[in-house]
Design a protein around this motif. Structure first.
Motif, PDB file in Angstrom:
ATOM      1  N   LEU A   7       0.823  -1.200   0.000  1.00 20.25           N
ATOM      2  CA  LEU A   7       0.000   0.000   0.000  1.00 20.25           C
ATOM      3  C   LEU A   7       0.863   1.258   0.000  1.00 20.25           C
ATOM      4  N   LEU A   8       1.964   1.226   0.717  1.00 22.55           N
ATOM      5  CA  LEU A   8       2.888   2.356   0.755  1.00 22.55           C
ATOM      6  C   LEU A   8       3.500   2.601  -0.615  1.00 22.55           C
ATOM      7  N   CYS A   9       3.895   1.548  -1.292  1.00 21.61           N
ATOM      8  CA  CYS A   9       4.495   1.695  -2.619  1.00 21.61           C
ATOM      9  C   CYS A   9       3.463   2.041  -3.683  1.00 21.61           C
ATOM     10  N   TRP A  10       2.199   1.700  -3.456  1.00 23.92           N
ATOM     11  CA  TRP A  10       1.150   1.999  -4.409  1.00 23.92           C
ATOM     12  C   TRP A  10       0.803   3.492  -4.411  1.00 23.92           C
ATOM     13  N   ALA A  11       0.795   4.131  -3.234  1.00 20.91           N
ATOM     14  CA  ALA A  11       0.421   5.545  -3.136  1.00 20.91           C
ATOM     15  C   ALA A  11       1.372   6.283  -2.187  1.00 20.91           C
ATOM     16  N   GLY A  83       7.103   9.853  10.883  1.00 20.25           N
ATOM     17  CA  GLY A  83       7.475   8.541  10.357  1.00 20.25           C
ATOM     18  C   GLY A  83       6.744   8.214   9.066  1.00 20.25           C
ATOM     19  N   LEU A  84       5.446   8.508   8.998  1.00 19.04           N
ATOM     20  CA  LEU A  84       4.683   8.259   7.773  1.00 19.04           C
ATOM     21  C   LEU A  84       5.181   9.131   6.626  1.00 19.04           C
ATOM     22  N   ALA A  85       5.482  10.391   6.930  1.00 14.47           N
ATOM     23  CA  ALA A  85       5.975  11.283   5.885  1.00 14.47           C
ATOM     24  C   ALA A  85       7.325  10.808   5.355  1.00 14.47           C
ATOM     25  N   LEU A  86       8.197  10.381   6.236  1.00 20.03           N
ATOM     26  CA  LEU A  86       9.496   9.879   5.794  1.00 20.03           C
ATOM     27  C   LEU A  86       9.361   8.577   5.009  1.00 20.03           C
ATOM     28  N   ALA A  87       8.445   7.712   5.431  1.00 19.47           N
ATOM     29  CA  ALA A  87       8.220   6.467   4.696  1.00 19.47           C
ATOM     30  C   ALA A  87       7.671   6.748   3.315  1.00 19.47           C
ATOM     31  N   GLY A  88       6.750   7.701   3.211  1.00 18.32           N
ATOM     32  CA  GLY A  88       6.227   8.074   1.902  1.00 18.32           C
ATOM     33  C   GLY A  88       7.282   8.681   1.007  1.00 18.32           C
ATOM     34  N   LYS A  89       8.140   9.483   1.588  1.00 21.03           N
ATOM     35  CA  LYS A  89       9.238  10.073   0.818  1.00 21.03           C
ATOM     36  C   LYS A  89      10.219   8.992   0.340  1.00 21.03           C
ATOM     37  N   TRP A  90      10.494   8.045   1.202  1.00 26.72           N
ATOM     38  CA  TRP A  90      11.377   6.920   0.827  1.00 26.72           C
ATOM     39  C   TRP A  90      10.756   6.122  -0.304  1.00 26.72           C
ATOM     40  N   ALA A  91       9.456   5.830  -0.191  1.00 28.93           N
ATOM     41  CA  ALA A  91       8.781   5.022  -1.217  1.00 28.93           C
ATOM     42  C   ALA A  91       8.718   5.768  -2.545  1.00 28.93           C
ATOM     43  N   ARG A  92       8.606   7.080  -2.493  1.00 31.05           N
ATOM     44  CA  ARG A  92       8.580   7.855  -3.736  1.00 31.05           C
ATOM     45  C   ARG A  92       9.940   7.787  -4.442  1.00 31.05           C
ATOM     46  N   LYS A  93      11.022   7.786  -3.657  1.00 31.63           N
ATOM     47  CA  LYS A  93      12.349   7.679  -4.259  1.00 31.63           C
ATOM     48  C   LYS A  93      12.586   6.291  -4.852  1.00 31.63           C
ATOM     49  N   GLN A  94      11.987   5.268  -4.266  1.00 34.28           N
ATOM     50  CA  GLN A  94      12.185   3.906  -4.735  1.00 34.28           C
ATOM     51  C   GLN A  94      11.409   3.614  -6.011  1.00 34.28           C
ATOM     52  N   ALA A  95      10.342   4.355  -6.235  1.00 32.27           N
ATOM     53  CA  ALA A  95       9.477   4.082  -7.417  1.00 32.27           C
ATOM     54  C   ALA A  95      10.047   4.662  -8.685  1.00 32.27           C
TER      55      ALA A  95
END
Length: 95
Positions: A7-11, A83-95
């Motif tokens: 779900l994190l990687c999806w959005a 933590g959620l904001a950092l995780a979202g930022k990390w997932a955006r860099k990975q995509a």
């Protein structure tokens, strides 16, 4: 846990935005409560009149924390939001 990561990687933008908003909201509520408590303390020192901080916080139509449990919950929300904001930022860099 696998579902949460999918779900994190999806959005990732949603998670980044939701975390930022949660951290900002909790931080503003804690700052508002601290500011009101400090202002009530100044009024008590200058005038000698005892201000009931609980009634003052109840008069505000926002969920301003006034107890130690409320501060703990608000600080947990702020940390969770970061933590959620950092995780979202990390997932955006990975995509």
């Amino acid at each position: 846990m696998d579902y949460v990561i999918r779900l994190l990687c999806w959005a990732p933008r949603f998670w980044h935005f939701a975390g930022y908003m949660l951290a900002t909201t909790c931080g503003v509520l804690m700052a508002l409560s601290w500011n009101l408590a400090e202002g009530a303390g100044k009024v008590e020192r200058k005038t000698g009149v005892v201000v009931d901080l609980g009634r003052l916080l109840d008069a505000i139509p926002l969920p301003v924390p006034g107890t130690p449990e409320g501060f703990a919950l608000a600080s947990f929300g702020a940390v969770l939001g970061v933590g959620l904001a950092l995780a979202g930022k990390w997932a955006r860099k990975q995509a």
